[in-house]
Design a protein around this motif. Structure first.
Motif, PDB file in Angstrom:
ATOM      1  N   ASN A 234       0.817  -1.213   0.000  1.00 40.07           N
ATOM      2  CA  ASN A 234       0.000   0.000   0.000  1.00 40.07           C
ATOM      3  C   ASN A 234       0.848   1.259   0.000  1.00 40.07           C
ATOM      4  OD1 ASN A 234      -1.929  -1.923   0.355  1.00 40.07           O
ATOM      5  ND2 ASN A 234      -2.266  -1.487   2.516  1.00 40.07           N
TER       6      ASN A 234
ATOM      7  N   ARG B  23       2.768   1.843  -3.224  1.00 42.82           N
ATOM      8  CA  ARG B  23       1.859   2.364  -4.260  1.00 42.82           C
ATOM      9  C   ARG B  23       1.556   3.845  -4.021  1.00 42.82           C
ATOM     10  NH1 ARG B  23      -2.569  -2.491  -4.343  1.00 42.82           N
ATOM     11  NH2 ARG B  23      -1.515  -3.866  -5.820  1.00 42.82           N
ATOM     12  N   ASN B  24       1.256   4.203  -2.779  1.00 41.57           N
ATOM     13  CA  ASN B  24       0.967   5.610  -2.492  1.00 41.57           C
ATOM     14  C   ASN B  24       2.178   6.486  -2.766  1.00 41.57           C
ATOM     15  OD1 ASN B  24      -1.777   5.715  -1.742  1.00 41.57           O
ATOM     16  ND2 ASN B  24      -1.303   4.778   0.236  1.00 41.57           N
TER      17      ASN B  24
ATOM     18  N   LEU C 221       2.311   7.006  -6.462  1.00 42.72           N
ATOM     19  CA  LEU C 221       1.301   7.974  -6.919  1.00 42.72           C
ATOM     20  C   LEU C 221       1.728   9.401  -6.565  1.00 42.72           C
ATOM     21  CD1 LEU C 221      -1.945   6.079  -5.814  1.00 42.72           C
ATOM     22  CD2 LEU C 221      -1.249   6.536  -8.157  1.00 42.72           C
TER      23      LEU C 221
ATOM     24  N   LEU D  67       3.197  12.655  -9.192  1.00 46.72           N
ATOM     25  CA  LEU D  67       2.684  14.017  -9.317  1.00 46.72           C
ATOM     26  C   LEU D  67       3.738  15.043  -8.911  1.00 46.72           C
ATOM     27  CD1 LEU D  67      -0.885  13.349  -7.978  1.00 46.72           C
ATOM     28  CD2 LEU D  67      -0.283  14.065 -10.283  1.00 46.72           C
TER      29      LEU D  67
ATOM     30  N   GLN E 146       3.573   0.716 -13.509  1.00 44.75           N
ATOM     31  CA  GLN E 146       2.337   1.207 -14.103  1.00 44.75           C
ATOM     32  C   GLN E 146       2.114   2.690 -13.799  1.00 44.75           C
ATOM     33  OE1 GLN E 146      -1.031  -1.333 -13.191  1.00 44.75           O
ATOM     34  NE2 GLN E 146      -2.414   0.402 -13.356  1.00 44.75           N
TER      35      GLN E 146
ATOM     36  N   THR F   7      -6.019  -1.759 -18.982  1.00 48.26           N
ATOM     37  CA  THR F   7      -5.015  -2.759 -18.605  1.00 48.26           C
ATOM     38  C   THR F   7      -4.464  -2.433 -17.231  1.00 48.26           C
ATOM     39  OG1 THR F   7      -3.313  -1.446 -19.658  1.00 48.26           O
ATOM     40  CG2 THR F   7      -4.300  -3.183 -20.983  1.00 48.26           C
ATOM     41  N   GLY F   8      -3.678  -3.354 -16.689  1.00 46.88           N
ATOM     42  CA  GLY F   8      -3.010  -3.129 -15.415  1.00 46.88           C
ATOM     43  C   GLY F   8      -3.961  -3.252 -14.244  1.00 46.88           C
ATOM     44  N   HIS F   9      -3.549  -2.681 -13.119  1.00 42.75           N
ATOM     45  CA  HIS F   9      -4.264  -2.777 -11.860  1.00 42.75           C
ATOM     46  C   HIS F   9      -5.341  -1.695 -11.852  1.00 42.75           C
ATOM     47  CE1 HIS F   9      -4.824  -2.570  -7.495  1.00 42.75           C
ATOM     48  NE2 HIS F   9      -4.192  -3.715  -7.394  1.00 42.75           N
TER      49      HIS F   9
ATOM     50  N   LEU G 290      -5.784   0.917  -9.009  1.00 37.48           N
ATOM     51  CA  LEU G 290      -4.642   1.823  -9.003  1.00 37.48           C
ATOM     52  C   LEU G 290      -4.784   2.875 -10.096  1.00 37.48           C
ATOM     53  CD1 LEU G 290      -1.892   2.280  -7.636  1.00 37.48           C
ATOM     54  CD2 LEU G 290      -0.882   0.716  -9.264  1.00 37.48           C
ATOM     55  N   VAL G 291      -5.249   2.451 -11.275  1.00 35.00           N
ATOM     56  CA  VAL G 291      -5.461   3.394 -12.367  1.00 35.00           C
ATOM     57  C   VAL G 291      -6.486   4.453 -11.966  1.00 35.00           C
ATOM     58  CG1 VAL G 291      -6.439   3.589 -14.682  1.00 35.00           C
ATOM     59  CG2 VAL G 291      -4.801   1.781 -14.195  1.00 35.00           C
TER      60      VAL G 291
ATOM     61  N   ALA H 296      -7.421   5.408  -8.895  1.00 37.75           N
ATOM     62  CA  ALA H 296      -6.923   6.289  -7.845  1.00 37.75           C
ATOM     63  C   ALA H 296      -5.911   7.280  -8.408  1.00 37.75           C
ATOM     64  CB  ALA H 296      -6.282   5.461  -6.731  1.00 37.75           C
ATOM     65  N   SER H 297      -5.097   6.809  -9.321  1.00 38.17           N
ATOM     66  CA  SER H 297      -4.101   7.675  -9.934  1.00 38.17           C
ATOM     67  C   SER H 297      -4.784   8.824 -10.672  1.00 38.17           C
ATOM     68  CB  SER H 297      -3.243   6.843 -10.896  1.00 38.17           C
ATOM     69  OG  SER H 297      -2.360   7.655 -11.607  1.00 38.17           O
TER      70      SER H 297
ATOM     71  N   SER I  86      -4.670  12.895  -9.918  1.00 36.94           N
ATOM     72  CA  SER I  86      -4.275  13.828 -10.961  1.00 36.94           C
ATOM     73  C   SER I  86      -5.328  14.933 -11.122  1.00 36.94           C
ATOM     74  CB  SER I  86      -4.075  13.041 -12.260  1.00 36.94           C
ATOM     75  OG  SER I  86      -4.032  13.895 -13.345  1.00 36.94           O
TER      76      SER I  86
ATOM     77  N   MET J 121      -5.890   3.313  -1.309  1.00 32.41           N
ATOM     78  CA  MET J 121      -4.926   2.261  -1.632  1.00 32.41           C
ATOM     79  C   MET J 121      -4.736   1.308  -0.450  1.00 32.41           C
ATOM     80  SD  MET J 121      -3.808   1.951  -4.684  1.00 32.41           S
ATOM     81  CE  MET J 121      -5.530   2.195  -5.115  1.00 32.41           C
TER      82      MET J 121
ATOM     83  N   GLY K 193      -5.308  -2.641  -0.820  1.00 31.48           N
ATOM     84  CA  GLY K 193      -4.269  -3.617  -0.503  1.00 31.48           C
ATOM     85  C   GLY K 193      -4.694  -4.580   0.587  1.00 31.48           C
TER      86      GLY K 193
ATOM     87  N   GLU L 250      -7.001  -7.166  -0.868  1.00 27.47           N
ATOM     88  CA  GLU L 250      -6.219  -8.146  -1.621  1.00 27.47           C
ATOM     89  C   GLU L 250      -5.541  -9.140  -0.682  1.00 27.47           C
ATOM     90  OE1 GLU L 250      -4.941  -5.194  -5.357  1.00 27.47           O
ATOM     91  OE2 GLU L 250      -3.466  -5.883  -3.910  1.00 27.47           O
TER      92      GLU L 250
END
Lengths: 286, 286, 286, 286, 286
Positions: free
Chosen positions: A96, A99-100, A103, A107, A282, E150-152, E155-156, E158-159, E163, E190, E194, E197
């Motif tokens: 986690n 990933r954070n 991200l 930015l 990613q 595609t991908g997670h 995560l996409v 949240a990203s 943004s 996130m 996690g 998961e």
């Protein structure tokens, strides 16, 4: 970690799997079986009726002792399982917070100019940290790109990432405020590392471990003396069954107590490392 | 703390280690053995058949009492182990937050000019704090370099570090924001110190401790009266075994309840202190 | 709180201490002893052999009931002990966050000019808050210097400290950022106060408390009817022992459930108050 | 919630209180008593000696089953009590964070000019939020002053307070930094609301609830078949006692599992609402 | 999740519901019933009186083993229930932090000019994230509007939200400080993802799962050999009852261990998704 389908009962019952306790205990089970057969022969030949009645009374005492030993082994299993599960939680937190961090770095570093090098370096560090930690927990060392390979390797990696992010923040209007956004997650890296080291380095207190083992030993060794009066040779499989149950619980606790070693029942650290690496790729586009 | 390999069963079973309960209990075990032999002689000589049958019925009552006493001792062990493990967690947190403080101080103090003295002072304070806390928890005092040695020593050390970091932050453009980055970890120092003091100063409630001891005493003392009817002289080893189990659990709980004292089963505080000191050296380059 | 050495077994066993359950239960134990003697006389005179055999079978049922009652009392003890320990943790947190507030106020108020009065006032408030909270938890009121003595006294004190710190921050360049450094600890004061009020005002649910008491009562009252057949007059001490164990657990739970009252087994709040006051004096130099 | 003195034993034992399980179970107890009397009559008339001996052996099996059922009911009670206590903690947190919001709003809104209206509005919202939440948890709706009464009422109230505080912060020099001081407590409002909804809407898994009920039912219904051989008509009160204990535990768990409904054993939400309202009035001077 | 009224006892007892264990176990119960009938016939025809007495003694041993197996199954149930409840808590937190994000975005994005597009995009992302996470936990993929599929996927999403919020903050005077207000809740997304998961991918250790299943199997298979001496054909229903209880506990644990799959006893994720979507609509006015 062994991946398995928990609903497949028959597969479980018929095969003896790698890393199962029955395998490890097999020679011990045979030895104790022979021992209890000898005691049973001895008692049934030499003891009279009155002694057998005394043994029946001992049965009740023995059930109290069995109760105590069960409670202690459950306590032992609980505390071992708590470590295993805490280890899993820590690696989940590593997923986690990395990933954070990705991200947030994405930015923050994207916002400055000429930051391509810093961005590549941050990506690299985010991707290798989990693997560095894994090897550190297994007392192995890895090659850190562009970093000294001496000292505490996760600390070196975290220090480098902090430094990269400070450099990336420097040209921003209010760098401290930007850093505040990801400061907590940077702290988390060290918190997770320290907590994993704690689990790895601290088994349950020596005094307790030794007491449980001695108690199990005494309990099983006395069992045929106490029960072979009323049970006769039936005491042999019963003693073996009791040994199997008690020793299995202790073995399972030892097995899962340190979950970082890559044994059959340990945590799938390699998988988590590559999962984190994929997520960072990613997000950071690399 | 005794370092040991939890998978070495035979070593455990054959030797009697320093700090093991069997050692501490040996004289008591002999005394209770003699006592129960006397009771057994008395009962078997004087009691008739009917009284023995009553005792068999008492066996069931006794198994209920044995059940209660087991649950209470497990509760006792649990709460003692929780303290031990919480103590270990607190020192793990001390490792983590001191490492984070070092990483953050490194970047913050390095950023100003002419900060060599402040940097050296911060390094010194970060390195000695764990040792100051350890001695404080053992009611010992240490020499604090350049600080008054009276009063609450961890508090004096933390106060000095805060002051050094404030001075280091003063020339920065937004000092409060810079301090916010490491404020949480500074707070943690005092939180860890206070929590260790709590564990050290608060055993389980007096009323509970006294009750468990009286109950164990009554249970073991009555045991030969109740069981020597059916068991005869076999009651002697059984009483000793029961005493060994019950008293061991109470002794283990007392032993690990205060984990800071440096006894055989306590936490390895010296090792953690030098580990933290190494990490600080590595990060601050001193 | 009674300070004691948990390793002094003999002192525990030989004396009956103030605040121990044996004292409180003495009259009840005698009454139940007399009651069970009467039942035993009645049964042994009037019942025949067959009824006694039935009672032996009841023994097994009774052991199941004894098991249930043990589990419930352990649950009761656990939840009471959790409150006691949570209360201790809260007061430990009060120590920690007041120390941190002192460290932070020291640096913040010292930084402005002409702040001697504010500094003295902050010191005063930091020193009295724990004592105000202690009296509040005992439904007592104290004289607050320069504050209205009506309403919720801990809230009045915390409000005043917040106001003093706001005034002290006002002349600083970025007062909100400075206040952010200690905001969390100011919040903690109210969190601790509210959590203590919760523990004080919420015993375990009425329905559960009443059920445990009725179950203990029925269990003990029926015991001589069930067991005096096989046990004869031996049922008298056994009933008393069972009553002693069951009622002690309930009494201990009631005793430690509300740990703020200053009874023999409650938390040493006075000691913690003066400890905090000393720490504040040391840091603020007053 | 029923306010009671936990040390008043005699009151508990002699009276049957509103909301006690004995009341709810009375008709069921009578029915099962009649049922077991019928079975006892049937068995004692028709069964021979040998069958009775078999029943004695079943007694041991039955004690194992009784053990399992006890453990399951304790697990059930534990999880229900955890919800009840978590609900209490959440409302304790609501007290704390609303007090902190009042303290922080008091200082923030007082600092701007012409803020009388905003201050009055903030005070009003702080005072009604707990009551809005309480009615929301009971599926009731309230009239919100100056707000739409549709949708999720606690969310509407929290949204309005955030908006008021943003307006109050706008004229300050650094509004975001001022808002950071109370942002955490505003988040807490929604966290508490969501957690209460979770407790309210999620009983223990259906599959588990159904299993416990079926197991209790089978256990009690089979009891007279198994035990009336050796016990005779004594089986009637024993069956009733066992039913009383088992069903009480299940009933207590159901009763306290959802603690927000205002039943006899639920949490005193009304009292907490008015307590919060008083605190807000005291701080905001309204 | 099956919605049910926990106080409706009769409905529970009379019907066999979808997803109940009795259904799944029916064929196995019949097979084991036949097996134990065969053993009972065999023993009662061939065994003599003495062997039966031995079996009675084994009963006590068997009750100790039954005790151990109960404790292990309760431990298993506990750890499975903890996962189920942790999963519920995580989704409760998702409700809370998405609501807070909506409240905070509403104020932040509304404050800038020309922000209608960003606002609509933020609303859209806040509304779909829970549904994206739900499908991700079920190994399904969804169409993400305007994003790579595609991908997670969580995560996409949240990203993209991060943004959007960065762009919305950019025109504000101090964007980092504004972002600090909602940074914690963005991190939470996130963290929740996690943790879900983790629960999904980590059943209890293989070694433990296999041990419990083997122990249950051995225990049930040996039962008629041990008990059919004294019980005769009564051993058939007793064996079936024991199998029902033991296997039910294991089945329940497997069923609730992974609570995200939409099975009969899993969490109502669809309902929570639409609840969150409604709250976002209400706050963001869309």
């Amino acid at each position: 970690m062994i991946a398995y389908n928990p609903k497949d009962w028959f597969g479980f019952l018929l095969r003896i799997h790698r890393g199962e306790t029955l395998r490890a205990l097999f020679p011990l089970l045979l030895a104790v079986g022979a021992y209890s057969a000898a005691i049973a022969y001895f008692e049934n030949t030499l003891f009279n009726e009155e002694t057998r009645k005394a043994a029946a009374s001992l049965g009740i005492v023995y059930s109290t002792l069995g109760f105590m030993i069960s409670l202690m082994l459950v306590f032992r299993t609980n505390s071992a399982y708590d470590r295993w599960w805490e280890g899993r939680k820590l690696w989940g937190s590593l997923v986690n917070c990395t990933r954070n961090l990705a991200l947030q770095s994405d930015l923050m570093i994207g916002a400055g100019a000429g930051s391509a090098t810093l961005r590549a370096r941050a990506t690299e560090l985010l991707k290798i940290f989990p693997s560095v930690l894994m090897h550190h927990l297994r007392d192995q060392r890895v090659d850190l790109p562009g970093l000294p390979s001496t000292g505490h390797q996760p600390l070196v990696t975290a220090s480098e990432l902090r430094s990269v992010l400070h450099q990336a923040a420097a040209p921003l209007p209010r760098p401290e405020a930007s850093l505040l956004l990801l400061n907590h997650n940077l702290d988390e890296w060290m918190n997770i590392c320290g907590a994993c080291e704690r689990i790895k380095n601290t088994p349950i207190p020596f005094i307790y471990s030794v007491f449980i083992k001695k108690f199990v030993f005494i309990y099983v060794m006395l069992f045929p003396w106490v029960q072979s009066g009323p049970l006769g040779y039936k005491v042999v499989p019963v003693t073996m069954l009791i040994l199997y149950v008690l020793a299995s619980l202790e073995l399972i606790a030892e097995e899962i107590e340190n979950p970082f070693n890559g044994d059959a029942n340990d945590l799938p650290l390699e998988g988590l490392c590559s999962k984190i690496s994929d997520s960072v790729s990613q997000v950071m586009g690399a």
